[in-house]
Enzyme design. Structure first.
Site, PDB file in Angstrom:
ATOM      1  N   ASP A 188      -1.030   5.570  -7.791  1.00 40.25           N
ATOM      2  CA  ASP A 188      -2.153   4.902  -7.577  1.00 40.25           C
ATOM      3  C   ASP A 188      -3.160   4.793  -8.516  1.00 40.25           C
ATOM      4  O   ASP A 188      -4.569   4.794  -7.842  1.00 40.25           O
ATOM      5  CB  ASP A 188      -2.169   3.925  -6.220  1.00 40.25           C
ATOM      6  CG  ASP A 188      -2.962   3.186  -6.448  1.00 40.25           C
ATOM      7  OD1 ASP A 188      -2.937   2.043  -7.061  1.00 40.25           O
ATOM      8  OD2 ASP A 188      -3.083   2.596  -5.257  1.00 40.25           O
ATOM      9  N   ASP A 205      -5.657   9.506  -1.413  1.00 38.70           N
ATOM     10  CA  ASP A 205      -4.742   7.584  -1.559  1.00 38.70           C
ATOM     11  C   ASP A 205      -3.523   8.194  -2.032  1.00 38.70           C
ATOM     12  O   ASP A 205      -3.032   7.908  -3.224  1.00 38.70           O
ATOM     13  CB  ASP A 205      -5.827   6.542  -2.585  1.00 38.70           C
ATOM     14  CG  ASP A 205      -4.730   5.215  -1.593  1.00 38.70           C
ATOM     15  OD1 ASP A 205      -3.951   5.446  -0.835  1.00 38.70           O
ATOM     16  OD2 ASP A 205      -5.059   4.253  -1.605  1.00 38.70           O
TER      17      ASP A 205
HETATM   18  N1  LIG Z   1     -11.110  12.509   3.301  1.00 39.63           N
HETATM   19  C1  LIG Z   1     -12.365  10.757   2.758  1.00 39.63           C
HETATM   20  N2  LIG Z   1     -13.708  11.332   2.548  1.00 39.63           N
HETATM   21  C2  LIG Z   1     -14.516  10.422   2.722  1.00 39.63           C
HETATM   22  N3  LIG Z   1     -14.617   9.158   2.117  1.00 39.63           N
HETATM   23  C3  LIG Z   1     -12.727   9.424   2.076  1.00 39.63           C
HETATM   24  C4  LIG Z   1     -11.953  10.172   1.829  1.00 39.63           C
HETATM   25  N4  LIG Z   1     -10.874   9.537   2.816  1.00 39.63           N
HETATM   26  C5  LIG Z   1     -10.710   8.034   1.531  1.00 39.63           C
HETATM   27  N5  LIG Z   1     -12.376   7.559   2.038  1.00 39.63           N
HETATM   28  C6  LIG Z   1     -13.060   7.009   2.039  1.00 39.63           C
HETATM   29  O1  LIG Z   1     -11.567   5.232   2.470  1.00 39.63           O
HETATM   30  C7  LIG Z   1     -11.181   4.450   0.735  1.00 39.63           C
HETATM   31  C8  LIG Z   1     -10.280   3.975   1.084  1.00 39.63           C
HETATM   32  O2  LIG Z   1      -9.265   5.199   1.261  1.00 39.63           O
HETATM   33  P1  LIG Z   1      -7.909   5.020   0.280  1.00 39.63           P
HETATM   34  O3  LIG Z   1      -8.057   4.584  -1.074  1.00 39.63           O
HETATM   35  O4  LIG Z   1      -7.300   6.314   0.827  1.00 39.63           O
HETATM   36  O5  LIG Z   1      -7.380   4.184   1.354  1.00 39.63           O
HETATM   37  P2  LIG Z   1      -6.300   3.324   0.654  1.00 39.63           P
HETATM   38  O6  LIG Z   1      -4.476   2.572   1.378  1.00 39.63           O
HETATM   39  O7  LIG Z   1      -6.254   2.198  -0.831  1.00 39.63           O
HETATM   40  O8  LIG Z   1      -7.182   1.167   1.990  1.00 39.63           O
HETATM   41  P3  LIG Z   1      -7.054  -0.353   1.402  1.00 39.63           P
HETATM   42  O9  LIG Z   1      -6.654  -0.865   1.935  1.00 39.63           O
HETATM   43  O10 LIG Z   1      -8.763   0.135   1.362  1.00 39.63           O
HETATM   44  O11 LIG Z   1      -7.064  -0.127  -0.356  1.00 39.63           O
HETATM   45  C9  LIG Z   1     -11.993   5.494  -0.267  1.00 39.63           C
HETATM   46  O12 LIG Z   1     -12.025   4.542  -1.256  1.00 39.63           O
HETATM   47  C10 LIG Z   1     -13.231   6.153   0.610  1.00 39.63           C
HETATM   48  O13 LIG Z   1     -14.467   5.129  -0.188  1.00 39.63           O
HETATM   49 MG   LIG Z   2      -7.129   3.321  -1.902  1.00 42.26          MG
END
Ligand SMILES: Nc1ncnc2c1ncn2[C@@H]1O[C@H](COP(=O)(O)OP(=O)(O)OP(=O)(O)O)[C@@H](O)[C@H]1O
Ligand SMILES: [Mg+2]
Length: 253
Positions: A188, A205
């Site tokens: 992804d 992610d």
């Molecule tokens: N370790 C981290 N430190 C800082 N920010 C983070 C971190 N992990 C995730 N984020 C923030 O949180 C957002 C969502 O995280 P992630 O992409 O892992 O989840 P997701 O499953 O894609 O959630 P969504 O349903 O929002 O798409 C990221 O785009 C980022 O902005």
């Molecule tokens: Mg994401």
């Protein structure tokens, strides 16, 4: 803890331990913090000496991410939503990944597996030297990892930075390490799932990331590289991911 999670949550909010901002209104609260999630969160907060949750960083379809302050420094707490996740979609990334052959695939089991899968993927990536946030702990559908960003704000996504071209070759290096050393395909990858932290591109992610032995691994890798390529094309930067794709393709097939 009281059995009624909504009153327990209200108690927390009243004590000022959660401060909800826009986008995290009533609906999300009740979706995310069901009783089991709240219990998992409390346990992990105790284990890691997390005294308070600073603020929500992101609230999406599948997860909510908070910044929190743990004993060892700032962390990101990712909570997978139990109720909204599209269960059918997950199977494509779980079936065929030999590492998760013998685990419980029931509807309630799958969300826990999904969270655990991200933790394992982050761990294996990190061991392989890929730039990913360090995974710290997992409990049920609550994952804690190192926080990327500064005191003032979370690390921006690649799509938000002014100098994306600076990171192009390093992103490809990380994709290569991921495949060749960790034996994984992100599946992804995009300008949304790369955070720029201290001038370096971190892949985030990874719940859907699969082993390179997954039957669709090559297809996922092609999609990942095409996403990167079209993001850069839109920013006016010409890329050539074909060479890398065919080279890495050889270690997959
Ligand atoms: N370790 C981290 N430190 C800082 N920010 C983070 C971190 N992990 C995730 N984020 C923030 O949180 C957002 C969502 O995280 P992630 O992409 O892992 O989840 P997701 O499953 O894609 O959630 P969504 O349903 O929002 O798409 C990221 O785009 C980022 O902005
Ligand atoms: Mg994401």
């Amino acid at each position: 803890m009281k059995d009624d999670s909504s009153s327990a949550l209200r108690e927390l909010i009243n004590r000022g331990e959660f401060s909800f901002s826009k986008g995290l209104g009533r609906k999300t609260e009740s979706l995310v913090f069901d009783r089991g999630t709240l219990r998992a969160l409390f346990e992990i907060m105790n284990r890691l000496s997390i005294r308070y949750i600073d603020y929500p960083v992101s609230s999406g379809k599948e997860s909510v991410v908070f910044k929190a302050q743990a004993g060892g420094g700032p962390v990101a707490v990712k909570i997978y939503k139990r109720s909204t996740i599209k269960f059918n979609k997950l199977h494509e990334y779980i079936d065929g990944d030999h590492r998760f052959d013998s685990v419980n695939r029931s509807r309630s089991g799958i969300i826990l597996l999904w969270a655990r899968k991200e933790f394992t993927n982050l761990l294996e990536s990190r061991r392989a030297g890929v730039l990913v946030p360090e995974p710290i702990a997992i409990n049920k559908n609550v994952l804690v990892m190192k926080y990327l960003g500064t005191v003032k704000r979370p690390a921006p996504q690649l799509r938000k930075v002014d100098d994306p071209e600076t990171y192009y070759s390093r992103i490809l290096t990380n994709v290569r390490l991921l495949v060749e050393r960790a034996g994984l395909v992100h599946a992804d990858l995009s300008e949304f799932n790369i955070l720029i932290h201290r001038k370096k591109p971190y892949l985030i992610d990874m719940a859907q990331s699969v082993s390179i032995t997954h039957p669709k691994a090559l297809q996922f890798l092609r999609r990942d590289l095409n996403n990167i390529s079209s993001f850069y094309a839109r920013s006016g930067i010409v890329t050539n991911v074909e060479a890398l794709l065919s080279e890495l393709g050889r270690s997959i097939e």
